[in-house]
Motif scaffolding. Structure first.
Motif, PDB file in Angstrom:
ATOM      1  N   TRP A   1      -4.455  -7.246  13.223  1.00 14.39           N
ATOM      2  CA  TRP A   1      -3.662  -6.783  12.074  1.00 14.39           C
ATOM      3  C   TRP A   1      -2.209  -6.567  12.467  1.00 14.39           C
ATOM      4  CZ3 TRP A   1      -1.038  -2.157  11.060  1.00 14.39           C
ATOM      5  CH2 TRP A   1      -0.616  -1.996   9.733  1.00 14.39           C
ATOM      6  N   LEU A   2      -1.980  -5.923  13.608  1.00 16.43           N
ATOM      7  CA  LEU A   2      -0.617  -5.675  14.073  1.00 16.43           C
ATOM      8  C   LEU A   2       0.122  -6.987  14.340  1.00 16.43           C
ATOM      9  CD1 LEU A   2      -1.220  -2.684  16.521  1.00 16.43           C
ATOM     10  CD2 LEU A   2      -0.001  -2.608  14.333  1.00 16.43           C
ATOM     11  N   TRP A   3      -0.579  -7.945  14.980  1.00 14.09           N
ATOM     12  CA  TRP A   3       0.067  -9.214  15.312  1.00 14.09           C
ATOM     13  C   TRP A   3       0.430  -9.995  14.058  1.00 14.09           C
ATOM     14  CZ3 TRP A   3       3.039 -12.240  17.609  1.00 14.09           C
ATOM     15  CH2 TRP A   3       2.913 -13.640  17.572  1.00 14.09           C
ATOM     16  N   LEU A   4      -0.483 -10.080  13.089  1.00 14.05           N
ATOM     17  CA  LEU A   4      -0.185 -10.805  11.861  1.00 14.05           C
ATOM     18  C   LEU A   4       0.899 -10.096  11.048  1.00 14.05           C
ATOM     19  CD1 LEU A   4      -3.759 -11.926  10.711  1.00 14.05           C
ATOM     20  CD2 LEU A   4      -2.000 -13.297  11.847  1.00 14.05           C
ATOM     21  N   HIS A   5       0.905  -8.756  11.097  1.00 13.47           N
ATOM     22  CA  HIS A   5       1.958  -8.002  10.414  1.00 13.47           C
ATOM     23  C   HIS A   5       3.324  -8.322  11.026  1.00 13.47           C
ATOM     24  CE1 HIS A   5       4.361  -4.682   8.867  1.00 13.47           C
ATOM     25  NE2 HIS A   5       3.382  -4.364   8.043  1.00 13.47           N
ATOM     26  N   LEU A   6       3.401  -8.321  12.349  1.00 16.66           N
ATOM     27  CA  LEU A   6       4.661  -8.641  13.021  1.00 16.66           C
ATOM     28  C   LEU A   6       5.081 -10.076  12.763  1.00 16.66           C
ATOM     29  CD1 LEU A   6       4.075  -6.895  16.481  1.00 16.66           C
ATOM     30  CD2 LEU A   6       5.658  -6.165  14.687  1.00 16.66           C
ATOM     31  N   LEU A   7       4.110 -10.985  12.709  1.00 18.20           N
ATOM     32  CA  LEU A   7       4.409 -12.406  12.556  1.00 18.20           C
ATOM     33  C   LEU A   7       4.894 -12.746  11.159  1.00 18.20           C
ATOM     34  CD1 LEU A   7       4.305 -15.091  14.140  1.00 18.20           C
ATOM     35  CD2 LEU A   7       1.978 -15.417  13.265  1.00 18.20           C
ATOM     36  N   PHE A   8       4.315 -12.105  10.131  1.00 18.71           N
ATOM     37  CA  PHE A   8       4.622 -12.491   8.753  1.00 18.71           C
ATOM     38  C   PHE A   8       5.394 -11.434   7.960  1.00 18.71           C
ATOM     39  CE2 PHE A   8       0.869 -15.060   9.844  1.00 18.71           C
ATOM     40  CZ  PHE A   8       1.339 -16.314   9.519  1.00 18.71           C
ATOM     41  N   LEU A   9       5.263 -10.151   8.337  1.00 17.12           N
ATOM     42  CA  LEU A   9       5.940  -9.092   7.598  1.00 17.12           C
ATOM     43  C   LEU A   9       7.030  -8.399   8.405  1.00 17.12           C
ATOM     44  CD1 LEU A   9       2.895  -7.381   5.805  1.00 17.12           C
ATOM     45  CD2 LEU A   9       4.436  -9.124   4.895  1.00 17.12           C
ATOM     46  N   GLY A  10       7.076  -8.678   9.700  1.00 17.74           N
ATOM     47  CA  GLY A  10       8.079  -8.040  10.545  1.00 17.74           C
ATOM     48  C   GLY A  10       7.641  -6.669  11.006  1.00 17.74           C
TER      49      GLY A  10
ATOM     50  N   MET B   1      -3.892  -6.724   3.415  1.00 20.90           N
ATOM     51  CA  MET B   1      -4.404  -7.410   4.595  1.00 20.90           C
ATOM     52  C   MET B   1      -5.390  -6.524   5.347  1.00 20.90           C
ATOM     53  SD  MET B   1      -2.386  -9.198   7.791  1.00 20.90           S
ATOM     54  CE  MET B   1      -1.493  -7.723   8.274  1.00 20.90           C
ATOM     55  N   MET B   2      -5.073  -5.239   5.470  1.00 20.93           N
ATOM     56  CA  MET B   2      -5.979  -4.318   6.149  1.00 20.93           C
ATOM     57  C   MET B   2      -7.326  -4.250   5.429  1.00 20.93           C
ATOM     58  SD  MET B   2      -5.439  -0.238   6.874  1.00 20.93           S
ATOM     59  CE  MET B   2      -3.862  -0.503   7.686  1.00 20.93           C
ATOM     60  N   GLY B   3      -7.272  -4.183   4.090  1.00 23.52           N
ATOM     61  CA  GLY B   3      -8.514  -4.109   3.327  1.00 23.52           C
ATOM     62  C   GLY B   3      -9.353  -5.364   3.461  1.00 23.52           C
ATOM     63  N   PHE B   4      -8.725  -6.527   3.336  1.00 20.51           N
ATOM     64  CA  PHE B   4      -9.472  -7.777   3.461  1.00 20.51           C
ATOM     65  C   PHE B   4     -10.045  -7.942   4.868  1.00 20.51           C
ATOM     66  CE2 PHE B   4      -7.624  -9.306  -0.525  1.00 20.51           C
ATOM     67  CZ  PHE B   4      -8.684 -10.041  -1.020  1.00 20.51           C
ATOM     68  N   MET B   5      -9.291  -7.561   5.875  1.00 18.63           N
ATOM     69  CA  MET B   5      -9.795  -7.692   7.252  1.00 18.63           C
ATOM     70  C   MET B   5     -10.967  -6.753   7.511  1.00 18.63           C
ATOM     71  SD  MET B   5      -6.310  -8.181   9.507  1.00 18.63           S
ATOM     72  CE  MET B   5      -7.237  -8.468  11.013  1.00 18.63           C
ATOM     73  N   GLY B   6     -10.841  -5.506   7.044  1.00 18.97           N
ATOM     74  CA  GLY B   6     -11.925  -4.550   7.257  1.00 18.97           C
ATOM     75  C   GLY B   6     -13.210  -4.964   6.547  1.00 18.97           C
ATOM     76  N   VAL B   7     -13.081  -5.390   5.292  1.00 21.55           N
ATOM     77  CA  VAL B   7     -14.256  -5.807   4.523  1.00 21.55           C
ATOM     78  C   VAL B   7     -14.884  -7.067   5.125  1.00 21.55           C
ATOM     79  CG1 VAL B   7     -15.008  -6.705   2.292  1.00 21.55           C
ATOM     80  CG2 VAL B   7     -13.480  -4.747   2.385  1.00 21.55           C
ATOM     81  N   THR B   8     -14.042  -8.051   5.453  1.00 20.43           N
ATOM     82  CA  THR B   8     -14.563  -9.303   6.010  1.00 20.43           C
ATOM     83  C   THR B   8     -15.267  -9.066   7.331  1.00 20.43           C
ATOM     84  OG1 THR B   8     -12.723 -10.498   4.976  1.00 20.43           O
ATOM     85  CG2 THR B   8     -13.938 -11.640   6.689  1.00 20.43           C
ATOM     86  N   ALA B   9     -14.676  -8.243   8.195  1.00 19.37           N
ATOM     87  CA  ALA B   9     -15.305  -7.948   9.487  1.00 19.37           C
ATOM     88  C   ALA B   9     -16.635  -7.222   9.301  1.00 19.37           C
ATOM     89  CB  ALA B   9     -14.370  -7.116  10.358  1.00 19.37           C
ATOM     90  N   PHE B  10     -16.674  -6.266   8.373  1.00 16.76           N
ATOM     91  CA  PHE B  10     -17.916  -5.524   8.146  1.00 16.76           C
ATOM     92  C   PHE B  10     -19.019  -6.443   7.630  1.00 16.76           C
ATOM     93  CE2 PHE B  10     -20.710  -3.266   5.161  1.00 16.76           C
ATOM     94  CZ  PHE B  10     -21.280  -2.345   6.034  1.00 16.76           C
TER      95      PHE B  10
END
Length: 595
Positions: free
Chosen positions: A292-301, A125-134
């Motif tokens: 990233w933190l919010w989606l991690h908490l929401l879906f991965l805990g 998720m971190m990789g996809f978010m960083g690449v997509t944002a860039f």
């Protein structure tokens, strides 16, 4: 009964077009003043933009028709607003983006970055978010999402395949099938036009292949479904967030640049590429991290131990998918290298033209107190070079492309066909991919802002916001950001910026507040469309894959909207205050007598 309903459905569009006119017509007929005439045009355009009963670009040309009829502006004065310096900056930026997409440089960057971060869920998720944002900083958020989502789906498909092990003979076949699926999905989204507006994109349920059951029956299925939802939301949200970092990243930023220069012509080029990047890039990083933190908490805990690298068979197979797609690109072609070099040159020239803290090269062209070179000049220079530079390594015979040239690595026959004249940019390709409707939309926004200024409507609306002066400035900024973030969920972000920014400028002048204090966070807030599938094209694209429900997007997007409002408010009150000297009311903003 059914016949009546069918008749009403057929009359839906005609009624949606005529009813707003009939309902708003008493405004100019009864009041008979310039403010009322302009208010009629503004409200009519706002209704049409919200309902999208006619194309957004066609609504944007209404000022050409109505302003001369009401005596607000002459036709010549209105038409001049449709091709300003900001429109040329927008066109140049998009043509550079077309060159990047044509040579597949954006896909190479994306896949290479994903190979670096790995395929653990949190890291993926971190990789996809960083690449997509860039990528969204430089090319449209729609095109970025359309490219990244199929890659994400193919990787998740491999992660969810539990029956194939690395040593099995079927593994190679499975990876090939996934690669073919990725290519097929790429071809389905290839026709999506890059756009900076938010058209209502309808979901084609017949074409959506449901990858997981709507009602999961096991823990494994529930985990798969969570991962798909998480990664889908991560891609579309980071595409919207990334566009805020650069002046050319999304339409509202250019609306701010154009309207600010129009309303405050003596501002001294306060808003340029370098100053906007210096303010918005840190804010983008903060929002991306919080997302990233919010989606991690929401879906991965809260288990952040998943960040460690792992070499399980499933994840190795998924990693192989990314490696396989990267290998298909081959070695970096001559066109990719040249486009990358020109892209780096463009960014360098943008940053060094007027950096603010030192004298930039743009001062060489300042004569008689006028700045003759702008960011639009720079991007048009690079675009011109792309139209004349070769897409293949030149030979002694000259710059013309030799049809018998051997295929370069990474260039297939279809790409060579697209580059018949051997240039980095082809006009036919630009015509096909460029969102010309947004040019009209931006121009219509500038015409509307000028009409509000000339008619006095901006001053009248701003005066009705005077009670806000009793509130602390940070509260004013936060309330306006929240209002705009709610409004942009229902209409185009460009249209939202067009409607709100002139009002915010007039209000700031009347209460003696630096206009940038409310205009900059207001502009950022127009990109916070996270709650609804129809709010922005990236949301619609990921929703069309069938893994998300509206409630999923609303639940995740509501918190992210609040994060965005808080982030923009904090940014403008910290480093933004220092960068733009927001504690003082500047001399260039003292235009209340001319409003």
């Amino acid at each position: 009964m059914l016949a009546c309903l069918r008749s009403l459905r057929e009359l839906r569009d005609p009624l949606a077009i005529t009813l707003p006119v009939l309902m708003l017509l008493p405004l100019p007929l009864v009041l008979r003043c310039q403010e009322a005439y302009c208010g009629f045009v503004v409200l009519l355009m706002a209704v049409y933009w919200c309902t999208e009963v006619i194309p957004l670009a066609i609504t944007a040309i209404l000022p050409v028709l109505l302003f001369p009829m009401f005596g607000i502006m002459t036709s010549k004065e209105v038409c001049k607003q449709y091709m300003k310096d900001t429109n040329m900056l927008f066109l140049g930026g998009l043509m550079v983006a077309v060159a990047v997409e044509t040579c597949n440089l954006h896909k190479r960057i994306a896949l290479r970055a994903l190979l670096l971060v790995g395929v653990r869920p949190a890291l993926l998720m971190m990789g996809f978010m960083g690449v997509t944002a860039f990528l969204s900083m430089w090319i449209s958020n729609t095109a970025t999402t359309a490219m990244m989502v199929p890659i994400a789906q193919a990787v998740l498909d491999q992660l969810n395949t539990t029956g194939t092990q690395p040593g099995d003979p079927e593994q190679g076949h499975g990876q090939t099938a996934r690669g073919q699926e990725l290519e097929e999905k790429d071809s389905t989204v290839e026709g999506i036009q890059p756009a900076l507006i938010s058209p209502v994109m309808q979901t084609q349920d017949a074409d959506v292949e449901m990858k997981v059951s709507a009602v999961p029956h096991s823990d494994a299925q529930r985990e798969q479904q969570r991962l798909r939802k998480m990664l889908s939301l991560a891609v579309c949200y980071s595409a919207s967030i990334g566009g805020t970092a650069t002046l050319t990243g999304t339409g509202p930023n250019l609306v701010l640049k154009g309207q600010f220069s129009q309303i405050f012509p003596d501002n001294g080029d306060v808003i340029n590429f370098a100053s906007w990047f210096g303010f918005s890039f840190p804010n983008m990083l903060i929002m991306l991290t919080c997302c990233w933190l919010w989606l991690h908490l929401l879906f991965l805990g809260v288990n952040f131990g998943r960040l460690r690298m792992d070499k399980s068979p499933r994840e190795q197979a998924a990693y192989g998918i990314i490696q396989g797609e990267y290998s298909k690109l081959g070695l970096m072609s001559f066109a990719e290298k040249l486009v990358l070099g020109l892209f780096i040159l463009l960014i360098t020239l943008w940053f060094t033209r007027e950096p603010g803290f030192v004298r930039g090269w743009g001062s060489i062209f300042n004569w008689e107190g006028k700045k003759f070179v702008t960011d639009a000049t720079v991007v048009m220079f690079i675009t011109f070079l792309m139209f004349i530079m070769p897409s293949h390594r030149p030979r002694l015979k000259g710059w013309a492309w030799n049809r018998t040239v051997e295929a370069e690595p990474g260039i297939d026959s279809r790409e060579r066909k697209d580059h018949r004249s051997g240039r980095l940019l082809e006009w036919k390709e630009v015509q096909r991919k460029l969102p010309w409707n947004v040019v009209l939309l931006l121009g219509g926004g500038f015409a509307l802002a000028k009409g509000c200024e000339v008619s006095g409507l901006s001053l009248w609306l701003g005066s009705h916001l005077l009670p806000l002066q009793n509130l602390p400035p940070w509260v004013i900024a936060a309330l306006l950001c929240l209002l705009i973030a709610i409004f942009t969920e229902c209409t185009s972000n460009v249209a939202t910026a067009t409607l709100f920014l002139p009002i915010l400028a007039s209000m700031a002048v009347l209460i003696k507040l630096n206009p940038l204090y409310v205009m900059i966070p207001g502009t950022l807030s127009t990109s916070f469309a996270f709650m609804l599938p129809v709010a922005t094209p990236p949301n619609a694209i990921v929703f069309s894959y069938g893994h998300l429900r509206v409630t999923d997007m609303v639940k995740a997007g509501f918190v992210l909207n609040l994060i965005g409002v808080v982030s923009a408010t904090v940014a403008i009150n910290t480093w933004g205050r220092a960068m733009f000297h927001l504690d003082t009311f500047p001399a260039w903003a003292n235009i209340s007598s001319s409003l």
